[in-house]
Design a protein around this motif. Structure first.
Motif, short mmCIF file in Angstrom:
data_model
loop_
_atom_site.label_atom_id
_atom_site.label_comp_id
_atom_site.label_asym_id
_atom_site.label_seq_id
_atom_site.Cartn_x
_atom_site.Cartn_y
_atom_site.Cartn_z
N LEU A 59 0.84 -1.12 -0.13
CA LEU A 59 -0.09 0.12 -0.07
C LEU A 59 0.92 1.29 0.00
O LEU A 59 1.85 1.14 0.63
CB LEU A 59 -0.60 -0.14 1.44
N ARG A 64 -0.10 6.61 3.52
CA ARG A 64 -0.85 7.67 3.36
C ARG A 64 -0.63 8.65 4.39
O ARG A 64 -0.33 8.27 5.50
CB ARG A 64 -2.43 7.16 3.83
N ASN A 107 -1.68 -1.02 11.04
CA ASN A 107 -2.56 -0.43 9.79
C ASN A 107 -2.93 -1.80 9.07
O ASN A 107 -2.57 -2.02 8.08
CB ASN A 107 -2.21 0.48 9.20
N PRO A 108 -3.88 -2.59 9.65
CA PRO A 108 -4.25 -3.83 9.03
C PRO A 108 -5.07 -3.54 7.65
O PRO A 108 -5.84 -2.50 7.58
CB PRO A 108 -5.04 -4.47 9.84
N TYR A 164 -8.68 -3.28 6.29
CA TYR A 164 -9.93 -3.29 6.98
C TYR A 164 -11.17 -2.84 6.35
O TYR A 164 -11.90 -2.11 6.63
CB TYR A 164 -9.77 -2.17 8.09
N ILE A 165 -11.00 -2.81 5.05
CA ILE A 165 -12.21 -2.57 4.13
C ILE A 165 -13.13 -3.90 3.93
O ILE A 165 -12.53 -4.88 3.63
CB ILE A 165 -11.53 -2.12 2.58
N VAL A 212 -6.85 3.20 -5.95
CA VAL A 212 -6.76 2.19 -4.97
C VAL A 212 -6.87 0.76 -5.40
O VAL A 212 -6.08 -0.02 -4.97
CB VAL A 212 -8.08 2.43 -3.85
N ALA A 267 -3.50 -6.01 0.87
CA ALA A 267 -3.34 -4.93 2.07
C ALA A 267 -4.88 -4.18 2.32
O ALA A 267 -4.78 -3.31 3.13
CB ALA A 267 -2.47 -3.90 1.46
N LEU A 268 -5.72 -4.58 1.80
CA LEU A 268 -6.87 -3.79 1.81
C LEU A 268 -8.04 -4.39 2.39
O LEU A 268 -8.93 -4.19 3.29
CB LEU A 268 -7.50 -3.17 0.52
N GLU A 325 -4.95 1.53 13.37
CA GLU A 325 -5.66 2.37 12.39
C GLU A 325 -7.04 1.63 12.11
O GLU A 325 -6.95 0.46 11.84
CB GLU A 325 -4.76 2.58 10.73
N1 GLN Z 1 -6.92 3.96 4.19
C1 GLN Z 1 -7.02 3.05 3.25
C2 GLN Z 1 -7.70 3.38 2.06
O1 GLN Z 1 -8.44 4.18 2.26
C3 GLN Z 1 -7.08 1.59 3.72
C4 GLN Z 1 -5.97 1.03 4.33
C5 GLN Z 1 -6.25 -0.35 5.18
O2 GLN Z 1 -7.13 -1.26 4.66
N2 GLN Z 1 -5.49 -0.49 6.02
O3 GLN Z 1 -7.75 2.84 1.00
#
Ligand code: GLN
Length: 277
Positions: free
Chosen positions: A90, A93, A186-187, A189-190, A202, A209-210, A240
């Motif tokens: 990733l 950010r 920051n795992p 997390y979507i 994205v 990673a998402l 995160e």
């Molecule tokens: N913040 C990321 C995004 O908006 C997601 C990162 C994550 O899943 N750790 O794409």
């Protein structure tokens, strides 16, 4: 063409794709192409350029095509560090910098041991190591991402304060008996079903990673179950989280019997959780 005109040309070419970031990105691209710093570029803005760099059109086309700028330039800035990035991880950010700020606040002047889970490019691990007395272990499931993280540790002269290991955070034998003062992550997390709706940009990034599973919470559930026993007394976890995951995190922490403080990023969005044991 002057440097100013060159910047305007790139900015206009990118405006449709990157909107308000066009001027900023144009500047980054010119610095990359010419080797000038942003200050040097600004001081030369009315000078004629010797020639238009050959790569220019290729970079504009790739960016117009939705490729993240960090992948095109092969680098990005994170918490004052210049880091390599590639499609293996990733892109760091700016919003994630508040995770590092919270971590540094927690660590203070201590010689702490920190674990960074799902380290990717190593950005959080390296920023903590660079700005504290801590030593940091970064782990990730992806060997390709770890190769980037190791390259970054050497580039930032932080090898020794940081080391990296390949580990699957969801596997049974994820950690041995070690204990840490602080565990950050920051795992992914979507929620899986939300991934299709993310921007083209994205979609260039690794799904690994998402994708945080059906409800986006797979990693947090796992972390709250297994990590408390890997914290020294007085230790903490800082994660995160997604802008809309505050209620879910509070519920998971309540179920685990752990106090949870939610914090926001500088855009005003929910961005992280501090969980103390
Ligand atoms: N913040 C990321 C995004 O908006 C997601 C990162 C994550 O899943 N750790 O794409």
């Amino acid at each position: 063409m002057t440097y100013f005109q060159f910047k305007k040309y790139i900015k206009d070419s990118l405006e449709e794709v990157v909107g308000e970031y066009a001027a900023y990105e144009a500047e980054k691209i010119i610095c990359h192409l010419t080797g000038l710093s942003r200050t040097a570029l600004s001081l030369r803005s009315r000078e004629e350029m010797p020639e238009t760099p050959k790569e220019t059109e290729n970079i504009i086309a790739r960016r117009q095509n939705g490729e993240p700028l960090a992948y095109i330039l092969g680098k990005t800035d994170f918490f004052g560090l210049e880091l390599y990035v590639s499609e293996a991880c990733l892109t760091p950010r700016a919003d994630t910098e508040v995770i590092v700020e919270r971590a540094l606040e927690f660590l203070g002047e201590r010689n702490a041991e920190v674990l960074d889970i799902c380290t990717g490019s190593g950005c959080i691990a390296l920023a903590i190591a660079a700005n504290s007395h801590a030593t940091v272990l970064g782990v990730d499931i992806s060997a390709a991402a770890l190769a980037v993280a190791e390259k970054n540790a050497k580039k930032c002269a932080l090898w020794g304060k940081v080391r990296f290991l390949q580990r699957d955070a969801l596997a049974a034998d994820f950690l041995d008996g070690e204990k840490y003062d602080l565990i950050v992550s920051n795992p992914p997390y979507i929620p899986t079903a939300d991934i299709a709706a993310l921007s083209a940009e994205v979609h260039r990034e690794p799904m690994l990673a998402l994708d945080g599973g059906a409800d986006g919470l797979v990693f947090y559930r796992r972390f709250l179950e297994i990590l408390p026993k890997h914290l020294k007394s007085g230790g903490a976890m800082i994660f995160e989280i997604g802008y809309d995951q505050e209620a879910a995190l509070r519920t998971l922490c309540e179920e685990a019997g752990l106090p949870c403080e939610i914090f926001r990023d500088y855009g005003g969005n929910v961005r992280g959780a501090v969980i103390k044991v």
